[in-house]
Design a protein around this motif. Structure first.
Motif, PDB file in Angstrom:
ATOM      1  N   CYS A 113       6.719  14.816  -0.627  1.00  0.00           N
ATOM      2  CA  CYS A 113       6.440  15.011  -2.055  1.00  0.00           C
ATOM      3  C   CYS A 113       5.075  15.654  -2.241  1.00  0.00           C
ATOM      4  CB  CYS A 113       6.485  13.679  -2.794  1.00  0.00           C
ATOM      5  SG  CYS A 113       6.433  13.858  -4.588  1.00  0.00           S
ATOM      6  N   CYS A 114       4.958  16.521  -3.253  1.00  0.00           N
ATOM      7  CA  CYS A 114       3.676  17.192  -3.516  1.00  0.00           C
ATOM      8  C   CYS A 114       3.025  16.659  -4.791  1.00  0.00           C
ATOM      9  CB  CYS A 114       3.896  18.700  -3.632  1.00  0.00           C
ATOM     10  SG  CYS A 114       5.046  19.169  -4.941  1.00  0.00           S
ATOM     11  N   GLY A 115       3.590  15.560  -5.360  1.00  0.00           N
ATOM     12  CA  GLY A 115       3.073  15.043  -6.627  1.00  0.00           C
ATOM     13  C   GLY A 115       1.933  14.059  -6.448  1.00  0.00           C
TER      14      GLY A 115
ATOM     15  N   ASP B 235       6.573  21.486  12.276  1.00  0.00           N
ATOM     16  CA  ASP B 235       7.438  21.303  13.445  1.00  0.00           C
ATOM     17  C   ASP B 235       7.318  19.905  14.047  1.00  0.00           C
ATOM     18  OD1 ASP B 235       4.889  21.524  14.337  1.00  0.00           O
ATOM     19  OD2 ASP B 235       5.291  23.039  15.887  1.00  0.00           O
ATOM     20  N   ASP B 236       6.648  18.992  13.362  1.00  0.00           N
ATOM     21  CA  ASP B 236       6.490  17.626  13.857  1.00  0.00           C
ATOM     22  C   ASP B 236       7.846  16.929  13.858  1.00  0.00           C
ATOM     23  OD1 ASP B 236       5.940  14.834  14.120  1.00  0.00           O
ATOM     24  OD2 ASP B 236       3.886  15.202  13.446  1.00  0.00           O
ATOM     25  N   PRO B 237       8.291  16.362  14.982  1.00  0.00           N
ATOM     26  CA  PRO B 237       9.600  15.695  15.046  1.00  0.00           C
ATOM     27  C   PRO B 237       9.718  14.504  14.106  1.00  0.00           C
ATOM     28  CG  PRO B 237       8.310  15.289  17.049  1.00  0.00           C
ATOM     29  CD  PRO B 237       7.593  16.358  16.281  1.00  0.00           C
ATOM     30  N   GLU B 238       8.578  13.938  13.706  1.00  0.00           N
ATOM     31  CA  GLU B 238       8.604  12.784  12.801  1.00  0.00           C
ATOM     32  C   GLU B 238       9.163  13.156  11.424  1.00  0.00           C
ATOM     33  OE1 GLU B 238       5.627   9.266  11.159  1.00  0.00           O
ATOM     34  OE2 GLU B 238       4.922  10.649  12.708  1.00  0.00           O
ATOM     35  N   ILE B 239       9.114  14.456  11.105  1.00  0.00           N
ATOM     36  CA  ILE B 239       9.629  14.903   9.809  1.00  0.00           C
ATOM     37  C   ILE B 239      11.105  14.558   9.655  1.00  0.00           C
ATOM     38  CG2 ILE B 239      10.263  17.005   8.519  1.00  0.00           C
ATOM     39  CD1 ILE B 239       7.554  18.114   9.129  1.00  0.00           C
ATOM     40  N   GLU B 240      11.813  14.496  10.798  1.00  0.00           N
ATOM     41  CA  GLU B 240      13.246  14.186  10.749  1.00  0.00           C
ATOM     42  C   GLU B 240      13.506  12.782  10.207  1.00  0.00           C
ATOM     43  OE1 GLU B 240      15.603  16.434  11.356  1.00  0.00           O
ATOM     44  OE2 GLU B 240      13.977  17.882  11.666  1.00  0.00           O
ATOM     45  N   THR B 241      12.507  11.906  10.273  1.00  0.00           N
ATOM     46  CA  THR B 241      12.687  10.521   9.816  1.00  0.00           C
ATOM     47  C   THR B 241      12.289  10.351   8.346  1.00  0.00           C
ATOM     48  OG1 THR B 241      10.444   9.823  10.453  1.00  0.00           O
ATOM     49  CG2 THR B 241      12.171   9.727  12.142  1.00  0.00           C
ATOM     50  N   VAL B 242      11.765  11.409   7.760  1.00  0.00           N
ATOM     51  CA  VAL B 242      11.274  11.332   6.378  1.00  0.00           C
ATOM     52  C   VAL B 242      12.391  11.693   5.404  1.00  0.00           C
ATOM     53  CG1 VAL B 242       9.608  12.273   4.738  1.00  0.00           C
ATOM     54  CG2 VAL B 242       8.932  11.889   7.113  1.00  0.00           C
TER      55      VAL B 242
ATOM     56  N   PRO C 217       1.369  22.759   6.380  1.00  0.00           N
ATOM     57  CA  PRO C 217       1.716  21.361   6.641  1.00  0.00           C
ATOM     58  C   PRO C 217       2.673  20.800   5.578  1.00  0.00           C
ATOM     59  CG  PRO C 217      -0.484  21.508   5.708  1.00  0.00           C
ATOM     60  CD  PRO C 217      -0.037  22.919   5.968  1.00  0.00           C
ATOM     61  N   VAL C 218       3.276  19.695   5.930  1.00  0.00           N
ATOM     62  CA  VAL C 218       4.214  19.001   5.035  1.00  0.00           C
ATOM     63  C   VAL C 218       3.560  17.707   4.559  1.00  0.00           C
ATOM     64  CG1 VAL C 218       6.473  17.909   4.845  1.00  0.00           C
ATOM     65  CG2 VAL C 218       6.205  19.977   6.226  1.00  0.00           C
ATOM     66  N   ARG C 219       3.544  17.492   3.245  1.00  0.00           N
ATOM     67  CA  ARG C 219       2.906  16.306   2.669  1.00  0.00           C
ATOM     68  C   ARG C 219       3.930  15.175   2.576  1.00  0.00           C
ATOM     69  NH1 ARG C 219       1.545  14.377  -2.616  1.00  0.00           N
ATOM     70  NH2 ARG C 219      -0.575  13.550  -2.762  1.00  0.00           N
ATOM     71  N   VAL C 220       3.589  14.033   3.118  1.00  0.00           N
ATOM     72  CA  VAL C 220       4.497  12.883   3.148  1.00  0.00           C
ATOM     73  C   VAL C 220       3.832  11.694   2.448  1.00  0.00           C
ATOM     74  CG1 VAL C 220       5.752  11.258   4.614  1.00  0.00           C
ATOM     75  CG2 VAL C 220       5.569  13.670   5.284  1.00  0.00           C
ATOM     76  N   VAL C 221       4.585  11.045   1.581  1.00  0.00           N
ATOM     77  CA  VAL C 221       4.095   9.852   0.878  1.00  0.00           C
ATOM     78  C   VAL C 221       4.818   8.636   1.456  1.00  0.00           C
ATOM     79  CG1 VAL C 221       3.884   8.701  -1.343  1.00  0.00           C
ATOM     80  CG2 VAL C 221       3.644  11.182  -1.201  1.00  0.00           C
ATOM     81  N   ASP C 222       4.049   7.670   1.947  1.00  0.00           N
ATOM     82  CA  ASP C 222       4.613   6.464   2.555  1.00  0.00           C
ATOM     83  C   ASP C 222       4.349   5.247   1.674  1.00  0.00           C
ATOM     84  OD1 ASP C 222       5.546   7.655   4.995  1.00  0.00           O
ATOM     85  OD2 ASP C 222       3.457   7.759   5.670  1.00  0.00           O
ATOM     86  N   ILE C 223       5.425   4.532   1.330  1.00  0.00           N
ATOM     87  CA  ILE C 223       5.293   3.195   0.740  1.00  0.00           C
ATOM     88  C   ILE C 223       5.528   2.247   1.904  1.00  0.00           C
ATOM     89  CG2 ILE C 223       6.135   1.559  -0.970  1.00  0.00           C
ATOM     90  CD1 ILE C 223       7.290   3.916  -2.543  1.00  0.00           C
TER      91      ILE C 223
ATOM     92  N   PRO D 189       0.827  -1.226   0.000  1.00  0.00           N
ATOM     93  CA  PRO D 189       0.000   0.000   0.000  1.00  0.00           C
ATOM     94  C   PRO D 189       0.858   1.271   0.000  1.00  0.00           C
ATOM     95  CG  PRO D 189      -0.671  -1.527   1.732  1.00  0.00           C
ATOM     96  CD  PRO D 189       0.638  -2.016   1.226  1.00  0.00           C
ATOM     97  N   VAL D 190       0.301   2.337  -0.582  1.00  0.00           N
ATOM     98  CA  VAL D 190       0.934   3.655  -0.591  1.00  0.00           C
ATOM     99  C   VAL D 190      -0.044   4.633   0.061  1.00  0.00           C
ATOM    100  CG1 VAL D 190       1.908   5.504  -2.007  1.00  0.00           C
ATOM    101  CG2 VAL D 190       2.194   3.121  -2.708  1.00  0.00           C
ATOM    102  N   MET D 191       0.424   5.374   1.076  1.00  0.00           N
ATOM    103  CA  MET D 191      -0.465   6.297   1.799  1.00  0.00           C
ATOM    104  C   MET D 191       0.107   7.711   1.791  1.00  0.00           C
ATOM    105  SD  MET D 191      -1.000   3.621   4.882  1.00  0.00           S
ATOM    106  CE  MET D 191       0.693   3.127   4.608  1.00  0.00           C
ATOM    107  N   VAL D 192      -0.775   8.681   1.801  1.00  0.00           N
ATOM    108  CA  VAL D 192      -0.374  10.088   1.846  1.00  0.00           C
ATOM    109  C   VAL D 192      -0.887  10.693   3.146  1.00  0.00           C
ATOM    110  CG1 VAL D 192      -0.591  12.343   0.751  1.00  0.00           C
ATOM    111  CG2 VAL D 192      -0.431  10.293  -0.663  1.00  0.00           C
ATOM    112  N   ARG D 193      -0.001  11.397   3.848  1.00  0.00           N
ATOM    113  CA  ARG D 193      -0.414  12.057   5.093  1.00  0.00           C
ATOM    114  C   ARG D 193       0.228  13.437   5.161  1.00  0.00           C
ATOM    115  NH1 ARG D 193       3.723  10.183   9.281  1.00  0.00           N
ATOM    116  NH2 ARG D 193       5.256   9.056   8.025  1.00  0.00           N
ATOM    117  N   GLU D 194      -0.316  14.266   6.020  1.00  0.00           N
ATOM    118  CA  GLU D 194       0.218  15.613   6.211  1.00  0.00           C
ATOM    119  C   GLU D 194       0.687  15.773   7.650  1.00  0.00           C
ATOM    120  OE1 GLU D 194      -2.588  18.527   4.982  1.00  0.00           O
ATOM    121  OE2 GLU D 194      -2.297  18.138   2.846  1.00  0.00           O
ATOM    122  N   LEU D 195       1.900  16.344   7.794  1.00  0.00           N
ATOM    123  CA  LEU D 195       2.465  16.584   9.116  1.00  0.00           C
ATOM    124  C   LEU D 195       2.680  18.070   9.311  1.00  0.00           C
ATOM    125  CD1 LEU D 195       5.249  13.814   9.183  1.00  0.00           C
ATOM    126  CD2 LEU D 195       2.943  13.672  10.169  1.00  0.00           C
ATOM    127  N   ALA D 196       2.607  18.487  10.541  1.00  0.00           N
ATOM    128  CA  ALA D 196       2.923  19.885  10.850  1.00  0.00           C
ATOM    129  C   ALA D 196       4.413  20.106  10.621  1.00  0.00           C
ATOM    130  CB  ALA D 196       2.559  20.202  12.293  1.00  0.00           C
TER     131      ALA D 196
END
Length: 297
Positions: free
Chosen positions: A99-101, A66-73, A85-91, A57-64
């Motif tokens: 990614c914004c695509g 200042d979210d510390p999880e952004i450091e792992t992306v 917010p920051v858009r994150v695509v997870d495989i 599965p591929v999921m799209v989520r948005e993080l703030a």
């Protein structure tokens, strides 16, 4: 497709992606490595297609922001002027990337990925060329059409195409060599025939459809250009071709540029020879008239 290849290439070999291009027919990923072996490309292709068959599965989520999880992306960093917010695509289990695509919701939607090979990139990097989804099918269709056409032309099966082309290339090289030798012989005979004439003309004009610069220069060498003005051309009379004006140095220096202009071409000269390409071979008659007028004066 690029996200998947990039993630697996880094996991398997430590090759980081530094940029990529979505092309009209094929796409390219720039990897931070001076080279890739055929075995690495094969292993990478096998691995990405296994993930597609696993229906990850591929999921799209948005993080703030200042979210510390952004450091792992995985990311090359946010722009300085970014807000919101920051858009994150997870495989799932494979990659997490800013990614914004637009993206598929499952890797199975990619259908298949084909790595076409690599090209040398800039600054010690490697460009990896790939196709995804329908582009792979279109590529196979195009290759199959080419294969059918070659089968018809070469009168043998696809497995024998390469050897058949090699044989044809060898035959063509031999024919070209023989043809060149014949042209040289013809050039010598033409010159000797002119020199055997008891009344030597001050102007020698010749046009031949088949020939090259060497053919014309052989004639000029054999006849000699101290006293004779030579105007030689080769090529299709109604299209483009090559020309050579040879003769006394002062005459050629004066006439060469004018001859090139009349023939709609360009050329250069030195030591009594001016040669180049012509686009209006049909105007040879005008050049001949110019040369005869010059000799008359």
């Amino acid at each position: 497709g690029q996200h998947l290849i990039t993630a697996i290439a880094e996991q398997m070999f430590g090759f980081k992606t530094t940029s990529w291009e979505l092309g009209r027919q094929r796409s390219v990923i720039e990897l931070d490595t001076p080279s890739m072996t055929a075995e690495q490309i094969e292993a990478l292709e096998r691995s990405v297609n296994e993930k597609i068959r696993e229906r990850v599965p591929v999921m799209v989520r948005e993080l703030a922001a200042d979210d510390p999880e952004i450091e792992t992306v995985r990311s090359r960093g946010l722009p300085d002027d970014h807000v919101g917010p920051v858009r994150v695509v997870d495989i799932e289990g494979v990659d997490s990337n800013m990614c914004c695509g637009t993206h598929v919701s499952n890797l199975s939607d990619l259908q298949v990925i084909k790595l076409l090979g690599t090209e040398k990139g800039k600054k010690n990097k490697t460009n990896l060329i790939f196709l995804a989804g329908n582009r792979v099918l279109k590529s196979i269709e195009q290759s199959h059409s080419t294969e059918k056409a070659l089968t018809s032309l070469l009168k043998n099966g696809p497995g024998e195409h390469v050897e058949a082309v090699k044989r044809l290339q060898s035959s063509v090289k031999l024919l070209q060599k023989n043809n060149l030798n014949l042209l040289r012989d013809i050039a010598v005979l033409i010159a000797r025939d002119f020199k055997s004439n008891p009344v030597q003309s001050q102007l020698f004009v010749l046009h031949r459809k088949e020939g090259d610069s060497e053919f014309m220069n052989i004639i000029a060498n054999e006849i000699g250009t101290e006293e004779t003005l030579l105007f030689l051309t080769v090529g299709d009379e109604k299209e483009a071709g090559l020309f050579l004006l040879a003769g006394p140095v002062e005459a050629v220096e004066s006439l060469g540029p004018r001859v090139a202009e009349l023939l709609g071409g360009k050329g250069a000269g030195k030591r009594g020879r001016f040669q180049g390409k012509a686009t209006k071979m049909s105007r040879r008659g005008e050049v001949q008239a110019l040369l005869q007028e010059f000799i008359g004066h």
